[in-house]
Write an enzyme that holds these catalytic residues in place. Structure first.
Site, PDB file in Angstrom:
ATOM      1  N   THR A  13       9.820  26.747  37.301  1.00  0.00           N
ATOM      2  CA  THR A  13      10.945  25.909  37.700  1.00  0.00           C
ATOM      3  C   THR A  13      10.510  24.467  37.961  1.00  0.00           C
ATOM      4  O   THR A  13       9.469  24.233  38.556  1.00  0.00           O
ATOM      5  CB  THR A  13      11.548  26.420  39.019  1.00  0.00           C
ATOM      6  OG1 THR A  13      11.640  27.820  38.933  1.00  0.00           O
ATOM      7  CG2 THR A  13      12.904  25.808  39.277  1.00  0.00           C
ATOM      8  N   ILE A  42      22.305  34.462  31.986  1.00  0.00           N
ATOM      9  CA  ILE A  42      22.439  33.107  32.513  1.00  0.00           C
ATOM     10  C   ILE A  42      22.191  33.204  34.006  1.00  0.00           C
ATOM     11  O   ILE A  42      22.933  33.858  34.727  1.00  0.00           O
ATOM     12  CB  ILE A  42      23.834  32.523  32.229  1.00  0.00           C
ATOM     13  CG1 ILE A  42      24.023  32.392  30.714  1.00  0.00           C
ATOM     14  CG2 ILE A  42      24.008  31.175  32.930  1.00  0.00           C
ATOM     15  CD1 ILE A  42      25.410  31.975  30.295  1.00  0.00           C
TER      16      ILE A  42
HETATM   17  N1  ASP Z   1      16.158  30.905  39.539  1.00  0.00           N
HETATM   18  C1  ASP Z   1      15.604  31.161  38.214  1.00  0.00           C
HETATM   19  C2  ASP Z   1      16.253  32.376  37.622  1.00  0.00           C
HETATM   20  O1  ASP Z   1      16.543  33.316  38.314  1.00  0.00           O
HETATM   21  C3  ASP Z   1      14.143  31.335  38.249  1.00  0.00           C
HETATM   22  C4  ASP Z   1      13.469  30.104  38.775  1.00  0.00           C
HETATM   23  O2  ASP Z   1      13.464  29.112  38.063  1.00  0.00           O
HETATM   24  O3  ASP Z   1      13.010  30.121  39.912  1.00  0.00           O
HETATM   25  O4  ASP Z   1      16.419  32.391  36.430  1.00  0.00           O
END
Ligand code: ASP
Length: 154
Positions: A13, A42
């Protein structure tokens, strides 16, 4: 998943929150996705309020398990706290605790994550319930800083 481990957690991220000279706040989030999820999923990253959010009071960017972040609207909730006058870092920590308390998935998958947040007054903060989170900041007239571990700051 039985439980989250370092090797089996969301990663990749890149999130950013910014305040410009005209007082405009902005947030952005890019993700490497979460492991063991369906093709075509998504997650939270492109969803306003979950993976990112900005209004006149604050801007926030989230990382962690997307299904949990979507459920509690992590970025929007964190901004709401800052907009109500609370400390940005305290809001980040509180909303991550709320997510961990309220969201329970099958097999007890942890609802861990992180969030960075910046208020309209220029005060920033962050929190994470993962073991580490790479983060950094810069403000005009100050040196840039960065850190990865929980209590280190350069
Ligand atoms: N929040 C993202 C997802 O669940 C993962 C991340 O980038 O931390 O796809």
């Amino acid at each position: 998943l039985q439980s989250e481990s370092e090797e089996d957690a969301p990663r990749g991220t890149v999130g950013c929150v910014a305040l410009d000279q005209a007082g405009r706040l902005a947030a952005a989030t890019s993700t490497g996705g979460s492991p063991r999820t369906r093709a075509g999923r998504i997650g939270d990253a492109p969803i306003v309020g979950a993976g990112f959010f900005a209004d006149g009071a604050a801007a926030a960017s989230s990382t962690g398990w997307g299904e949990s972040i979507l459920t509690v609207q992590l970025a929007a909730r964190t901004c709401a706290g800052v907009g109500a006058g609370f400390d940005p870092g305290a809001c980040a920590g509180r909303e991550l605790d709320v997510m961990n308390e309220r969201v329970r998935w099958r097999n007890e998958m942890a609802s861990t994550g992180g969030v960075i947040v910046l208020g309209a007054d220029g005060r920033g903060g962050w929190g994470f319930t993962t073991s580490r989170m790479a983060r950094g900041g810069w403000a005009q007239g100050h040196h840039p800083w960065s850190a990865v571990d929980p209590f280190s700051e350069a």
